[in-house]
Write a protein that holds these residues in place. Sequence first.
Motif, PDB file in Angstrom:
ATOM      1  N   ALA A   1      20.963 -22.707  26.514  1.00 36.43           N
ATOM      2  CA  ALA A   1      19.534 -22.836  26.089  1.00 36.43           C
ATOM      3  C   ALA A   1      19.050 -24.037  27.168  1.00 36.43           C
ATOM      4  O   ALA A   1      17.898 -23.860  27.608  1.00 36.43           O
TER       5      ALA A   1
ATOM      6  N   LEU B   1      18.978 -19.636  16.961  1.00 34.75           N
ATOM      7  CA  LEU B   1      17.648 -19.988  17.444  1.00 34.75           C
ATOM      8  C   LEU B   1      17.249 -21.233  16.791  1.00 34.75           C
ATOM      9  O   LEU B   1      16.304 -21.803  17.613  1.00 34.75           O
TER      10      LEU B   1
ATOM     11  N   LEU C   1      11.389 -18.103  22.047  1.00 36.47           N
ATOM     12  CA  LEU C   1      12.675 -17.601  21.200  1.00 36.47           C
ATOM     13  C   LEU C   1      12.576 -16.243  20.661  1.00 36.47           C
ATOM     14  O   LEU C   1      11.501 -16.144  19.963  1.00 36.47           O
TER      15      LEU C   1
ATOM     16  N   SER D   1       9.628 -24.907  16.600  1.00 32.56           N
ATOM     17  CA  SER D   1       9.386 -24.614  18.005  1.00 32.56           C
ATOM     18  C   SER D   1       8.090 -24.817  18.258  1.00 32.56           C
ATOM     19  O   SER D   1       7.790 -24.380  19.320  1.00 32.56           O
TER      20      SER D   1
END
Length: 291
Positions: free
Chosen positions: A23, A51, A63, A89
């Motif tokens: 990631a 995620l 994502l 996020s």
Amino acid sequence: MRIALGLPSRIANASGELMLQWATRAEQGPFSSLVVTDRVVSQALEPLSVLAMAAGATKRIRLMTSVVIGPTRETTLLARQAATIDTLSAGRLTLGVGIGVRKNDYLATGNSFHRRGRLSEDQFALLRRLWAGEKLSEETGLIGPPAVQPGGPELLIGGYVPAIAQRIGKWGDGYMAPGGGEPDAMAKMWQQIQQAWKENQRKGQPRWVGASYFALGPNASDHATRYINANYGYNPELAKRRLSALPTTDEKLLEAIKRQADMGVDEFILRPCAEDLDQMDRLAEVAAKVK
């Protein structure tokens, strides 16, 4: 066309440290999204959990699930999980949802394999209601955090049957083709989706995301064979088709990318067949050549 990177979360013995390495390095690369897949009867990492970790380790890259097997999951929990990851996020989640093809995933969760299409339609309608801030019923309160993205996370619907077009027209933001698909069949499906989009008086244009596996480097063929047999060996004919279409050289990969772009795909997911970080580096070199 944007290039999305699959995380090796279905590789045997995948670890949290491995996911973090992928990631954080992908965040610095040319990739548009980090992508995970879903199975129930599997020892693979659970995709939404992966995620959630990636959300905390990144700030730029989107994502994506390709795909969550929606009808195997309780809908209010799925709505909360997706809205939470979207919140964590800052609005970077794309939820790709499909119905799957394996009966044992449904046996394991106590859901009906033969009613999965209808179950998915009920689920899409409820996800949209909950993400819009509506109550489940008069007896309940609000469920899940407020949506960061208007109307909830981007929702892409996957599959290859004609009913998919109508589901996208009613509830989806676009089309997820998790296995790629043949150009002629995909062109026909895309026409049906655009027609359903117009019939439902949707604004703008639906998005199209395609996908393929890849393996690069001196051991590419071995990586590809091992991964495909591990995940599709239950159906030898399907495994054979997957392997025959899987690019294992830079040239073949560029051809696959061009083929997707020519079909009209907006974003192309490339899933590694090995966990070695050099697979990401090799893919980044190829992606840099894409205009």
